[in-house]
Write an enzyme that holds these catalytic residues in place. Structure first.
Site, PDB file in Angstrom:
ATOM      1  N   LYS A 126      23.953 -34.093   4.724  1.00 43.80           N
ATOM      2  CA  LYS A 126      23.441 -33.592   5.847  1.00 43.80           C
ATOM      3  C   LYS A 126      23.599 -34.672   6.853  1.00 43.80           C
ATOM      4  O   LYS A 126      23.692 -35.718   6.489  1.00 43.80           O
ATOM      5  CB  LYS A 126      21.814 -33.377   5.693  1.00 43.80           C
ATOM      6  CG  LYS A 126      21.519 -32.372   6.529  1.00 43.80           C
ATOM      7  CD  LYS A 126      21.631 -30.965   6.327  1.00 43.80           C
ATOM      8  CE  LYS A 126      20.935 -30.216   7.039  1.00 43.80           C
ATOM      9  NZ  LYS A 126      21.044 -28.500   6.668  1.00 43.80           N
ATOM     10  N   ASP A 166      23.011 -26.220  11.720  1.00 41.07           N
ATOM     11  CA  ASP A 166      21.732 -26.164  11.216  1.00 41.07           C
ATOM     12  C   ASP A 166      21.009 -26.084  12.667  1.00 41.07           C
ATOM     13  O   ASP A 166      21.216 -25.376  13.443  1.00 41.07           O
ATOM     14  CB  ASP A 166      21.284 -27.289  10.450  1.00 41.07           C
ATOM     15  CG  ASP A 166      19.974 -27.354   9.689  1.00 41.07           C
ATOM     16  OD1 ASP A 166      19.928 -26.792   8.686  1.00 41.07           O
ATOM     17  OD2 ASP A 166      18.929 -27.754   9.922  1.00 41.07           O
TER      18      ASP A 166
HETATM   19  P1  NDP Z   1      18.050 -22.335  14.932  1.00 36.98           P
HETATM   20  O1  NDP Z   1      18.075 -23.640  15.634  1.00 36.98           O
HETATM   21  O2  NDP Z   1      18.885 -21.292  15.399  1.00 36.98           O
HETATM   22  O3  NDP Z   1      16.340 -21.891  14.979  1.00 36.98           O
HETATM   23  C1  NDP Z   1      15.328 -22.522  14.566  1.00 36.98           C
HETATM   24  C2  NDP Z   1      14.111 -21.923  14.760  1.00 36.98           C
HETATM   25  O4  NDP Z   1      13.012 -22.442  14.370  1.00 36.98           O
HETATM   26  C3  NDP Z   1      13.895 -21.816  16.460  1.00 36.98           C
HETATM   27  O5  NDP Z   1      13.179 -20.515  16.650  1.00 36.98           O
HETATM   28  C4  NDP Z   1      12.919 -22.751  16.544  1.00 36.98           C
HETATM   29  O6  NDP Z   1      12.028 -22.683  17.802  1.00 36.98           O
HETATM   30  C5  NDP Z   1      12.179 -23.153  15.343  1.00 36.98           C
HETATM   31  N1  NDP Z   1      11.682 -24.396  15.278  1.00 36.98           N
HETATM   32  C6  NDP Z   1      12.534 -25.397  15.084  1.00 36.98           C
HETATM   33  N2  NDP Z   1      11.838 -26.420  14.910  1.00 36.98           N
HETATM   34  C7  NDP Z   1      10.574 -26.128  14.965  1.00 36.98           C
HETATM   35  C8  NDP Z   1       9.389 -26.957  14.886  1.00 36.98           C
HETATM   36  N3  NDP Z   1       9.521 -28.302  14.590  1.00 36.98           N
HETATM   37  N4  NDP Z   1       8.077 -26.388  15.033  1.00 36.98           N
HETATM   38  C9  NDP Z   1       8.293 -24.882  15.139  1.00 36.98           C
HETATM   39  N5  NDP Z   1       9.122 -24.097  15.313  1.00 36.98           N
HETATM   40  C10 NDP Z   1      10.559 -24.905  15.248  1.00 36.98           C
HETATM   41  O7  NDP Z   1      17.986 -23.219  13.415  1.00 36.98           O
HETATM   42  P2  NDP Z   1      18.201 -22.125  12.186  1.00 36.98           P
HETATM   43  O8  NDP Z   1      17.818 -20.794  12.052  1.00 36.98           O
HETATM   44  O9  NDP Z   1      19.749 -22.357  11.842  1.00 36.98           O
HETATM   45  O10 NDP Z   1      17.386 -22.720  11.055  1.00 36.98           O
HETATM   46  C11 NDP Z   1      16.286 -22.663  10.625  1.00 36.98           C
HETATM   47  C12 NDP Z   1      15.624 -23.121   9.147  1.00 36.98           C
HETATM   48  O11 NDP Z   1      16.808 -22.613   8.400  1.00 36.98           O
HETATM   49  C13 NDP Z   1      16.084 -24.742   8.875  1.00 36.98           C
HETATM   50  O12 NDP Z   1      15.229 -25.168   8.323  1.00 36.98           O
HETATM   51  C14 NDP Z   1      17.417 -24.830   8.529  1.00 36.98           C
HETATM   52  O13 NDP Z   1      17.460 -26.143   7.853  1.00 36.98           O
HETATM   53  C15 NDP Z   1      17.385 -23.679   7.578  1.00 36.98           C
HETATM   54  N6  NDP Z   1      18.814 -23.146   7.181  1.00 36.98           N
HETATM   55  C16 NDP Z   1      19.654 -22.917   8.048  1.00 36.98           C
HETATM   56  C17 NDP Z   1      20.926 -22.419   7.695  1.00 36.98           C
HETATM   57  C18 NDP Z   1      22.005 -21.967   8.658  1.00 36.98           C
HETATM   58  O14 NDP Z   1      23.107 -21.468   8.207  1.00 36.98           O
HETATM   59  N7  NDP Z   1      21.911 -22.027  10.012  1.00 36.98           N
HETATM   60  C19 NDP Z   1      21.350 -22.438   6.059  1.00 36.98           C
HETATM   61  C20 NDP Z   1      20.300 -22.780   5.299  1.00 36.98           C
HETATM   62  C21 NDP Z   1      18.921 -22.902   5.863  1.00 36.98           C
HETATM   63  P3  NDP Z   1      12.483 -23.312  19.240  1.00 36.98           P
HETATM   64  O15 NDP Z   1      13.846 -22.589  19.657  1.00 36.98           O
HETATM   65  O16 NDP Z   1      11.425 -23.236  19.933  1.00 36.98           O
HETATM   66  O17 NDP Z   1      12.889 -24.778  18.893  1.00 36.98           O
HETATM   67  O1  2IT Z   2      20.676 -25.936   5.112  1.00 31.30           O
HETATM   68  C1  2IT Z   2      21.846 -25.239   4.854  1.00 31.30           C
HETATM   69  O2  2IT Z   2      22.303 -24.909   3.854  1.00 31.30           O
HETATM   70  C2  2IT Z   2      22.779 -25.078   6.172  1.00 31.30           C
HETATM   71  N1  2IT Z   2      22.364 -25.476   7.202  1.00 31.30           N
HETATM   72  C3  2IT Z   2      24.250 -24.818   5.888  1.00 31.30           C
HETATM   73  C4  2IT Z   2      25.164 -25.742   5.604  1.00 31.30           C
HETATM   74  C5  2IT Z   2      26.465 -25.449   5.587  1.00 31.30           C
HETATM   75  O3  2IT Z   2      27.309 -26.134   5.207  1.00 31.30           O
HETATM   76  O4  2IT Z   2      26.889 -23.965   5.535  1.00 31.30           O
END
Ligand code: NDP
Ligand code: 2IT
Length: 444
Positions: A126, A166
């Site tokens: 990461k 992420d």
């Molecule tokens: P984005 O940046 O697209 O969206 C994040 C969302 O969560 C936004 O709505 C954001 O609000 C909110 N958020 C982030 N930090 C906080 C916080 N500290 N408190 C409250 N709200 C928060 O990220 P993703 O959708 O990609 O990621 C969301 C989660 O999913 C994370 O935990 C990530 O690690 C996990 N994940 C992502 C993957 C991917 O492929 N993208 C794969 C697997 C897991 P705001 O816009 O106001 O900041």
């Molecule tokens: O938390 C996760 O699994 C991710 N943000 C995606 C990682 C990836 O390599 O696609």
């Protein structure tokens, strides 16, 4: 003292100011007790758990860049290459002001087991930065990404380490990062995933985490005598994972009624309007208050509270520790039957335990959100073949992988006498493959 307790003590002693990392290690090691007891002598002699809980490499670097006022800004960059036993390091990059070494280490540690569960050859890693993209112009985002990659490019490569997105890192950022890598290394390589389809990205990668979450949730419900269709779903977050979770929930016949961001949350009794949410968050990059302005039936609440809405299924898709014990109690009181984690470690240890004790089906993030990295693995395969697969082909493989993950963790839980404990099942199933690979490769 048992080997697990000895290693837990050691990890606590060595990382006293890393609460998120300790939380992740504690959850995993606690649930591996029965496996470790069976193999204690061998694992202890090979210092397997010490090696598993220590990153193979931690890279910390400075990221200077110039803002639109000509002011030099300085951020800190990280890449933690945690465990490379089963494949090249793989895992996302997070750009958020809350990023520090503890957060990146917890995410890298979780990624080891998640990647193993996908069945694809990927090690755990990461990275990210404490850079805050909010309110920054496109040019500032580009300047930051270019500076970040100027250092990162020495440490990554298509056969060594393949980052992705992420929180705060989506298609736009991956584009700038890829461009800078290509320029400095003079090589067009599949060194990042989540790329645009015009330059080597995979169809369905954008949707994959949210879609995969719903495929797994549907299977978990089905195997426990429930049907996702007709269920009311509460979702937190309004980013990549939340958006496509909401879209797939609709497609599978459920009704998603909430979403949230870091300022507040929305309850839309008619169900969330996906097209509008996408326009507000993905295209215009605005706050959720704009969603409610265009949707008079919906309510906006500032602050926290998304888990107070009555739902059958809860899908936390925002960030770590966003669902605590009080939230868990509310969910149970309101009749929630299942929680599946779209985010990484969104549920606190206490809340997880409570939900499981109350008989709520609970699937941890390292299984439930593995569809993102699994599809990244499929993107790597396409890049190696120099071919692109159709949306249907990638989506079909994603479905197969998510259903397979659920059955693997369900079987592992049964085998080790903790039937229905999907947290233990996921940790055990993910761990066994990595442990075998580490033992086979000797002391390296
Ligand atoms: P984005 O940046 O697209 O969206 C994040 C969302 O969560 C936004 O709505 C954001 O609000 C909110 N958020 C982030 N930090 C906080 C916080 N500290 N408190 C409250 N709200 C928060 O990220 P993703 O959708 O990609 O990621 C969301 C989660 O999913 C994370 O935990 C990530 O690690 C996990 N994940 C992502 C993957 C991917 O492929 N993208 C794969 C697997 C897991 P705001 O816009 O106001 O900041
Ligand atoms: O938390 C996760 O699994 C991710 N943000 C995606 C990682 C990836 O390599 O696609």
């Amino acid at each position: 003292m048992s080997y697990v307790d000895e290693v837990l003590e050691r990890v606590k002693r060595q990382n006293p100011s890393q609460p998120e990392f300790l939380q992740a290690v504690q959850e995993v090691l606690e649930s591996l007790r029965s496996v470790v007891e069976k193999n204690e002598e061998r694992y202890r002699r090979d210092a397997l758990l010490e090696r598993l809980t220590t990153p193979e490499r931690v890279i910390v670097f400075s990221v200077p860049w110039v803002d639109d006022n000509g002011q030099v800004q300085l951020n800190r960059g990280y890449r933690v290459q945690f465990n490379g036993a089963i494949g090249p390091y793989k895992g996302g990059l997070r750009f958020h002001p809350s990023v520090n070494l503890s957060v990146i280490k917890f995410l890298g540690f979780e990624q080891i087991f998640k990647n193993s569960l996908t069945g694809l050859p990927m090690g755990g890693a990461k990275g990210g930065s404490d850079f805050d993209p909010k309110g920054r112009s496109d040019r500032e985002i580009m300047a930051f990404c270019q500076s970040f990659m100027t250092e990162l490019c020495r440490h990554i490569g298509p056969d060594t380490d393949v980052p992705a997105g992420d929180i705060g890192v989506g298609g736009r950022e991956i584009g700038y990062l890829f461009g800078q890598y290509k320029k400095i290394r003079a090589a067009f390589q599949g060194v990042l995933t989540g790329k645009g389809v015009a330059y080597g990205g995979s169809l369905a990668r954008t949707e994959a985490t949210g879609y995969g979450l719903l495929y797994l949730t549907q299977e978990m419900l089905r195997c426990n005598g429930h049907d996702l269709s007709g269920k009311t779903v509460a979702v937190s977050g309004a980013g990549n994972v939340a958006l496509y979770a909401i879209q797939k929930a609709w497609q599978l016949g459920a009704k998603p009624v909430t979403c949230s961001d870091s300022s507040g949350w929305v309850y839309d009794p008619e169900g969330i309007d996906v097209a509008l949410l996408r326009e507000v968050k993905e295209v215009r990059r605005q706050r959720l208050t704009e969603y409610v302005k265009a949707r008079p039936g919906a309510q906006y609440h500032s602050g926290k509270g998304v888990w107070s809405i009555k739902c059958d299924v809860a899908l936390p898709c925002a960030t770590q520790n966003e669902l605590g014990i009080e939230d868990a109690k509310l969910l149970v009181e309101n009749g929630c039957i299942a929680v599946a984690e779209g985010a990484n470690m969104p549920t606190t240890l206490e809340a997880t335990k409570y939900l499981q004790e109350q008989g709520v089906l609970f699937c941890p993030g390292k299984a439930a959100n593995a569809g993102g990295v699994a599809t990244s693995g499929l993107e790597m395969s396409q890049n190696s073949q120099r071919r692109s697969w159709s949306f249907e082909k990638v989506d079909g493989k994603l479905q197969e992988i998510m259903v397979g993950i659920f059955h693997n963790l369900d079987a592992a839980a049964r085998e080790y006498g903790v039937e229905g404990d999907y947290v233990a099942g996921a940790n055990i199933a993910g761990f066994l493959k990595v442990a075998d690979a580490m033992l086979a490769q000797g002391v390296v």
